[in-house]
Design a protein around this motif. Structure first.
Motif, PDB file in Angstrom:
ATOM      1  N   ALA A 137      24.843  34.276 -23.450  1.00 24.17           N
ATOM      2  CA  ALA A 137      23.602  33.620 -23.020  1.00 24.17           C
ATOM      3  C   ALA A 137      23.599  33.359 -21.514  1.00 24.17           C
ATOM      4  O   ALA A 137      22.559  33.050 -20.942  1.00 24.17           O
ATOM      5  CB  ALA A 137      23.398  32.320 -23.792  1.00 24.17           C
ATOM      6  N   LEU A 144      22.026  41.924 -19.988  1.00 26.05           N
ATOM      7  CA  LEU A 144      22.174  41.754 -21.427  1.00 26.05           C
ATOM      8  C   LEU A 144      21.785  43.001 -22.216  1.00 26.05           C
ATOM      9  O   LEU A 144      22.004  43.084 -23.425  1.00 26.05           O
ATOM     10  CB  LEU A 144      21.308  40.564 -21.864  1.00 26.05           C
ATOM     11  CG  LEU A 144      21.591  39.863 -23.177  1.00 26.05           C
ATOM     12  CD1 LEU A 144      23.046  39.459 -23.293  1.00 26.05           C
ATOM     13  CD2 LEU A 144      20.695  38.643 -23.321  1.00 26.05           C
ATOM     14  N   LEU A 157      27.023  40.525 -29.622  1.00 22.04           N
ATOM     15  CA  LEU A 157      25.584  40.294 -29.496  1.00 22.04           C
ATOM     16  C   LEU A 157      24.889  40.506 -30.836  1.00 22.04           C
ATOM     17  O   LEU A 157      24.050  39.699 -31.247  1.00 22.04           O
ATOM     18  CB  LEU A 157      24.995  41.230 -28.436  1.00 22.04           C
ATOM     19  CG  LEU A 157      23.513  41.037 -28.120  1.00 22.04           C
ATOM     20  CD1 LEU A 157      23.267  39.657 -27.523  1.00 22.04           C
ATOM     21  CD2 LEU A 157      23.024  42.124 -27.171  1.00 22.04           C
ATOM     22  N   ILE A 169      15.583  41.720 -26.691  1.00 25.93           N
ATOM     23  CA  ILE A 169      16.294  41.937 -25.434  1.00 25.93           C
ATOM     24  C   ILE A 169      15.880  43.269 -24.823  1.00 25.93           C
ATOM     25  O   ILE A 169      15.653  43.373 -23.618  1.00 25.93           O
ATOM     26  CB  ILE A 169      17.818  41.886 -25.669  1.00 25.93           C
ATOM     27  CG1 ILE A 169      18.243  40.445 -25.988  1.00 25.93           C
ATOM     28  CG2 ILE A 169      18.586  42.428 -24.473  1.00 25.93           C
ATOM     29  CD1 ILE A 169      19.631  40.316 -26.565  1.00 25.93           C
ATOM     30  N   TYR A 175      18.308  35.964 -23.418  1.00 21.76           N
ATOM     31  CA  TYR A 175      19.062  35.744 -24.654  1.00 21.76           C
ATOM     32  C   TYR A 175      18.200  34.966 -25.653  1.00 21.76           C
ATOM     33  O   TYR A 175      17.766  33.855 -25.366  1.00 21.76           O
ATOM     34  CB  TYR A 175      20.341  34.979 -24.349  1.00 21.76           C
ATOM     35  CG  TYR A 175      21.188  34.737 -25.564  1.00 21.76           C
ATOM     36  CD1 TYR A 175      22.044  35.722 -26.024  1.00 21.76           C
ATOM     37  CD2 TYR A 175      21.114  33.542 -26.271  1.00 21.76           C
ATOM     38  CE1 TYR A 175      22.822  35.524 -27.158  1.00 21.76           C
ATOM     39  CE2 TYR A 175      21.888  33.329 -27.400  1.00 21.76           C
ATOM     40  CZ  TYR A 175      22.732  34.316 -27.835  1.00 21.76           C
ATOM     41  OH  TYR A 175      23.498  34.123 -28.960  1.00 21.76           O
ATOM     42  N   ARG A 179      21.476  28.414 -27.974  1.00 23.51           N
ATOM     43  CA  ARG A 179      22.309  28.303 -26.788  1.00 23.51           C
ATOM     44  C   ARG A 179      22.268  26.876 -26.230  1.00 23.51           C
ATOM     45  O   ARG A 179      21.311  26.144 -26.475  1.00 23.51           O
ATOM     46  CB  ARG A 179      21.862  29.295 -25.712  1.00 23.51           C
ATOM     47  CG  ARG A 179      20.397  29.139 -25.318  1.00 23.51           C
ATOM     48  CD  ARG A 179      19.788  30.487 -24.930  1.00 23.51           C
ATOM     49  NE  ARG A 179      18.397  30.369 -24.512  1.00 23.51           N
ATOM     50  CZ  ARG A 179      17.368  30.402 -25.358  1.00 23.51           C
ATOM     51  NH1 ARG A 179      17.570  30.511 -26.657  1.00 23.51           N
ATOM     52  NH2 ARG A 179      16.134  30.312 -24.922  1.00 23.51           N
TER      53      ARG A 179
END
Length: 199
Positions: A137, A144, A157, A169, A175, A179
């Motif tokens: 994250a 990412l 992931l 993504i 992300y 988180r």
């Protein structure tokens, strides 16, 4: 002469012949392109310290004590003490939001405990160091992208956000999973499970 002695002698003769003979193996040299820049290790001057600051560790200690009590009330009070803390994008109070999540089967306290049990990433935001859980994250949306991750990161992931999250993504989202982050000065910054587009 015994067969064992004869066999040993033949083996020595063959070995000597091989050593005196010409090496017939061809040597092939391959030229490989350098790895892309994003796969290179960062230069020393760009490396952010990955050790948690003492103040961040103290905040984690306080949160872990709350986790032990399994009290959403205490968790909400702790979050309310941080004026800029973010738990949702709908503007609901932290307690109301977390109560609703718990009723739908998402346990904020258990989830927070699992996050702190895993690895964290470090990112710099406006010159300030943030510690972010989970580690992926902390990456920017372009970093990412699955193609830019190594094999273990891609597997991680997929485990964290699933195929639906990976599809987000690929469309440029940051992300998309659960988180949390703590600043170097110990402020608890956010604990979210959604993206800004899901208001």
């Amino acid at each position: 002469m015994r067969p064992e002695t004869l066999a040993a002698g033949l083996a020595l003769l063959l070995l000597a012949a091989a050593c005196n003979g010409e090496d017939r193996h061809e040597r092939v040299r391959l030229q490989v392109e350098a790895a892309p820049e994003y796969m290179q290790p960062p230069a020393d001057e760009d490396v952010i310290s990955t050790d948690l600051s003492a103040k961040a560790q103290a905040t984690i200690g306080e949160l872990e004590a709350i986790i032990e009590t399994n009290s959403l009330t205490r968790l909400a009070r702790f979050a309310d003490a941080e004026p800029a803390f973010l738990s949702n994008f709908a503007g609901a109070s932290h307690r109301t939001h977390w109560d609703l999540l718990r009723r739908t089967g998402f346990d904020p306290i258990l989830t927070l405990e699992k996050l702190f049990d895993g690895p964290y990433g470090v990112k710099s935001v406006s010159g300030e160091t943030w510690y972010v859980w989970p580690e992926l994250a902390a990456l920017e949306p372009e970093e990412l992208q699955p193609e830019r991750l190594n094999f273990s990161q891609r597997a991680r992931l997929r485990e964290l956000v699933g195929e639906a999250g990976i599809a987000e993504i690929r469309e440029g989202s940051g992300y998309p999973g659960v988180r949390t982050a703590i600043a170097e000065d110990g402020r608890w910054l956010y604990f979210v499970h959604e993206t800004n587009s899901e208001e």
